[in-house]
Structure formats: structure tokens, C-alpha cells
Write a protein that holds these residues in place. Sequence first.
Motif, mmCIF file in Angstrom:
data_model
loop_
_atom_site.group_PDB
_atom_site.id
_atom_site.type_symbol
_atom_site.label_atom_id
_atom_site.label_comp_id
_atom_site.label_asym_id
_atom_site.label_seq_id
_atom_site.Cartn_x
_atom_site.Cartn_y
_atom_site.Cartn_z
ATOM 1 N N SER A 1 29.227 50.635 50.644
ATOM 2 C CA SER A 1 29.940 51.696 49.940
ATOM 3 C C SER A 1 31.330 51.912 50.520
ATOM 4 O O SER A 1 32.311 52.093 49.792
ATOM 5 N N CYS A 2 31.442 51.874 51.841
ATOM 6 C CA CYS A 2 32.738 52.008 52.500
ATOM 7 C C CYS A 2 33.667 50.866 52.100
ATOM 8 O O CYS A 2 34.843 51.076 51.811
ATOM 9 N N LEU A 3 33.129 49.655 52.074
ATOM 10 C CA LEU A 3 33.948 48.511 51.657
ATOM 11 C C LEU A 3 34.424 48.676 50.216
ATOM 12 O O LEU A 3 35.573 48.393 49.904
ATOM 13 N N LEU A 4 33.538 49.166 49.357
ATOM 14 C CA LEU A 4 33.926 49.374 47.965
ATOM 15 C C LEU A 4 35.000 50.446 47.839
ATOM 16 O O LEU A 4 36.015 50.233 47.171
ATOM 17 N N THR A 5 34.815 51.592 48.485
ATOM 18 C CA THR A 5 35.820 52.648 48.356
ATOM 19 C C THR A 5 37.153 52.228 48.966
ATOM 20 O O THR A 5 38.217 52.593 48.461
ATOM 21 N N THR A 6 37.109 51.432 50.027
ATOM 22 C CA THR A 6 38.351 50.920 50.611
ATOM 23 C C THR A 6 38.985 49.899 49.679
ATOM 24 O O THR A 6 40.202 49.900 49.475
ATOM 25 N N PHE A 7 38.171 49.029 49.077
ATOM 26 C CA PHE A 7 38.675 48.078 48.087
ATOM 27 C C PHE A 7 39.350 48.821 46.929
ATOM 28 O O PHE A 7 40.402 48.396 46.446
ATOM 29 N N LEU A 8 38.766 49.934 46.491
ATOM 30 C CA LEU A 8 39.331 50.687 45.373
ATOM 31 C C LEU A 8 40.740 51.183 45.688
ATOM 32 O O LEU A 8 41.601 51.228 44.799
ATOM 33 N N GLU A 9 40.978 51.538 46.936
ATOM 34 C CA GLU A 9 42.329 51.939 47.339
ATOM 35 C C GLU A 9 43.302 50.770 47.161
ATOM 36 O O GLU A 9 44.398 50.934 46.612
ATOM 37 N N PHE A 10 42.912 49.589 47.627
ATOM 38 C CA PHE A 10 43.803 48.429 47.511
ATOM 39 C C PHE A 10 43.885 47.923 46.079
ATOM 40 O O PHE A 10 44.924 47.421 45.657
ATOM 41 N N LYS A 11 42.825 48.071 45.313
ATOM 42 C CA LYS A 11 42.853 47.734 43.891
ATOM 43 C C LYS A 11 43.965 48.520 43.203
ATOM 44 O O LYS A 11 44.756 47.969 42.439
ATOM 45 N N ASP A 12 44.032 49.813 43.482
ATOM 46 C CA ASP A 12 45.065 50.655 42.881
ATOM 47 C C ASP A 12 46.455 50.241 43.339
ATOM 48 O O ASP A 12 47.381 50.132 42.534
ATOM 49 N N ASP B 1 41.503 38.128 34.179
ATOM 50 C CA ASP B 1 41.795 36.784 34.690
ATOM 51 C C ASP B 1 43.050 36.747 35.556
ATOM 52 O O ASP B 1 43.068 36.087 36.594
ATOM 53 N N GLU B 2 44.083 37.475 35.149
ATOM 54 C CA GLU B 2 45.335 37.446 35.911
ATOM 55 C C GLU B 2 45.214 38.147 37.263
ATOM 56 O O GLU B 2 46.082 37.980 38.129
ATOM 57 N N ASP B 3 44.152 38.919 37.473
ATOM 58 C CA ASP B 3 43.954 39.619 38.742
ATOM 59 C C ASP B 3 43.103 38.834 39.738
ATOM 60 O O ASP B 3 43.021 39.201 40.912
ATOM 61 N N LYS B 4 42.459 37.756 39.298
ATOM 62 C CA LYS B 4 41.553 37.012 40.176
ATOM 63 C C LYS B 4 42.234 36.490 41.429
ATOM 64 O O LYS B 4 41.637 36.480 42.501
ATOM 65 N N GLU B 5 43.490 36.110 41.319
ATOM 66 C CA GLU B 5 44.206 35.585 42.491
ATOM 67 C C GLU B 5 44.493 36.669 43.528
ATOM 68 O O GLU B 5 44.756 36.357 44.689
ATOM 69 N N LYS B 6 44.432 37.940 43.146
ATOM 70 C CA LYS B 6 44.686 39.049 44.067
ATOM 71 C C LYS B 6 43.432 39.443 44.864
ATOM 72 O O LYS B 6 43.533 40.126 45.885
ATOM 73 N N ILE B 7 42.279 39.020 44.383
ATOM 74 C CA ILE B 7 41.020 39.484 44.970
ATOM 75 C C ILE B 7 40.826 39.045 46.425
ATOM 76 O O ILE B 7 40.405 39.865 47.254
ATOM 77 N N PRO B 8 41.114 37.790 46.807
ATOM 78 C CA PRO B 8 40.912 37.438 48.226
ATOM 79 C C PRO B 8 41.656 38.370 49.182
ATOM 80 O O PRO B 8 41.090 38.814 50.186
ATOM 81 N N ARG B 9 42.892 38.708 48.855
ATOM 82 C CA ARG B 9 43.672 39.593 49.719
ATOM 83 C C ARG B 9 43.103 41.019 49.706
ATOM 84 O O ARG B 9 42.987 41.653 50.765
ATOM 85 N N ALA B 10 42.727 41.500 48.542
ATOM 86 C CA ALA B 10 42.174 42.846 48.446
ATOM 87 C C ALA B 10 40.861 42.947 49.228
ATOM 88 O O ALA B 10 40.613 43.946 49.910
ATOM 89 N N MET B 11 40.036 41.915 49.153
ATOM 90 C CA MET B 11 38.770 41.917 49.899
ATOM 91 C C MET B 11 39.034 41.864 51.398
ATOM 92 O O MET B 11 38.366 42.548 52.181
#
Length: 143
Positions: A56-67, A107-117
Amino acid sequence: MADEMHIYESDVAWIDDRRTEISTGGRKIEVDSPPEFGGPEGQLYPETLFPSVLASCLLTTFLEFKDRMGINLKSWNSHVTAELGPSPEKGFKFHRIRIHVKMSVDDEDKEKIPRAMQLAEKYCFISRAIRNNVEEILDYEFV
């Protein structure tokens, strides 16, 4: 805000046998020992709650970087597997916690996911608390 100290409180009371009650924010949950340690089946256990809170912490932190990164997250579901075993100091400890995420993004956001994770894992305060003590494995797939 980044330099402020935040205080979070809860109360834990013994109910009976191995049952406890956690109270926080006007909510209560019962927590028990798992069957492997003398508790009943089908309850909430620290051994499942702790890894779930990490996820849950990882998800809420990911949500910050997603934004911050402008990622359009459509769905996120994770499965957590924790390995608890003997500790060198006696007793037990978590050796490994694996979090497997299934997510959907544009699809255009998939390349951003490694960094966000990577950032989510770096800045999740629970990840920081267990770093160098528990192997944390975070992986994901797009669905």
C-alpha cells in the motif's frame, strides 16, 4: 512540509488468547496469530498485514510520482508474497517480500513506468525502514 515531523498513533489491546485489537482514527480491526503460531484460520495476521502495508505504501508513493510525471493510471492490482523464516537472533523475521503489480496505463505512459516504480520504491517510507534487512522484490506487468 518535507522537513516537518509527523506523528501517527494507534492503540493495541489484548482481547483474549492470541487476539488483539488495533484502534486508530476511530476504526478497529482484530489481529490474531496465524495458525502456524497457534492462532485460528481466516483472520487478519501481522504476517499478512505488514507486507500488505508495504504494498500500500508503494502504491501511494507511486501515485505521487504518477501525478508528477503525468501518467494516466487506469488500474493497479498487486499480489504480495512474504517469506518468514528463522532469524539469526532467534525467533523469526521476514527474509523476502515480493510485490507483483498488474497495471494498466496509456501506451504512451509505459516508458515512464520503470522510473516511477524506481522512485516509489526509493521513497516509500516502509521500504526505507526495511532496507538492508528484508529483500524487497518489486515487479510489474501491463494488463
